[in-house]
Design an enzyme around this catalytic site. Sequence first.
Site, mmCIF file in Angstrom:
data_model
loop_
_atom_site.group_PDB
_atom_site.id
_atom_site.type_symbol
_atom_site.label_atom_id
_atom_site.label_comp_id
_atom_site.label_asym_id
_atom_site.label_seq_id
_atom_site.Cartn_x
_atom_site.Cartn_y
_atom_site.Cartn_z
ATOM 1 N N SER A 164 0.869 -0.763 0.221
ATOM 2 C CA SER A 164 -0.104 0.425 0.003
ATOM 3 C C SER A 164 0.492 1.510 0.528
ATOM 4 O O SER A 164 2.102 1.366 0.451
ATOM 5 C CB SER A 164 -1.392 0.320 1.547
ATOM 6 O OG SER A 164 -1.404 1.541 1.550
ATOM 7 N N TYR A 177 -3.102 -0.904 10.331
ATOM 8 C CA TYR A 177 -2.746 -1.262 9.136
ATOM 9 C C TYR A 177 -1.579 -0.512 8.646
ATOM 10 O O TYR A 177 -0.673 -1.231 7.803
ATOM 11 C CB TYR A 177 -4.055 -0.302 8.260
ATOM 12 C CG TYR A 177 -3.894 -0.954 6.039
ATOM 13 C CD1 TYR A 177 -4.270 -1.140 6.374
ATOM 14 C CD2 TYR A 177 -3.898 0.308 5.985
ATOM 15 C CE1 TYR A 177 -4.850 -2.156 5.048
ATOM 16 C CE2 TYR A 177 -3.114 -0.058 4.185
ATOM 17 C CZ TYR A 177 -3.686 -0.862 4.022
ATOM 18 O OH TYR A 177 -4.057 -0.944 2.846
#
Length: 279
Positions: A164, A177
Amino acid sequence: MDSTVEAPQDVIPARLLQGQKALVTGANSGIGKATAIALGGAGADVVVNYVTGREVAEKVVEEIASFGVRAAAYEADVSQEDQVVAMMDRMVQEFGTIDVLVANAGMQRDARFTEMTLAQWQKVLDVNLTGQFLCAQEATKEFRRRGVVPEVSRSAGKIICMSSVHQLIPWAGHVNYASSKGGVQMMMQTLAQELAPEKIRVNAVAPGAIKTPINREAWETPEAQKDLLKLIPYGRIGDPDDIANAVVALASDLMDYVVGTTLYVDGGMTLFPGFATGG
Ligand code: BGC
């Protein structure tokens, strides 16, 4: 114009991954689903892993099979070692081997730092980081056992970690995350360094804001979209296909010399867009 110049479709084979066997984790929604379908479109046989939502996984399988390749849906929780081992054993039994692992399964459990429970922290680390570790480990064992088959690919296997932009961009309210993706970056680079001598290529794709269920809140309303677009110099929110196409390219021999790299597919989100006018 020089009439001897070939059109790109003559140079780049349409079925780039013909004869390869791919496993995509978390392949019944969002980026994983688009990736599994794109790999099938590129000629690969595909295992569609899912943990819940069997019907959707079966639909993805049908769509892939319509390209004339093999596909099957396997249920497994990537954070559970016994389930990952069983999934890989089954794939080797039913598909013969694995050439491409797309370690994609991931989730968010968002909370401000002091409100985040240990369970929220742990779950996201278990799925996003440990899940990739376990799948990469099992895939590597099979790559090593089989070695390079030159008719299929120049490498013994490809691992593509779904990361990401948040392996780079800190993200308040999402410490679990962002930490998991920071971990994915270093895991990917370390595996790439360790496995390259065995002709195993490990790389990552780092998506920016892609329209999927994981970030629905960020694009659902016009106001949210307007805010989100401020972070994207290229001026559009990404589609799952933007990521799927990058994965297909990275998995193919066109990218055979690409080892240990993160390909950011983010419309420029990691270019510090605030500095276009500030600083
Ligand atoms: C997250 C999305 C977010 C995007 C950009 C992704 O990794 O899962 O929720 O929209 O990064 O911030």
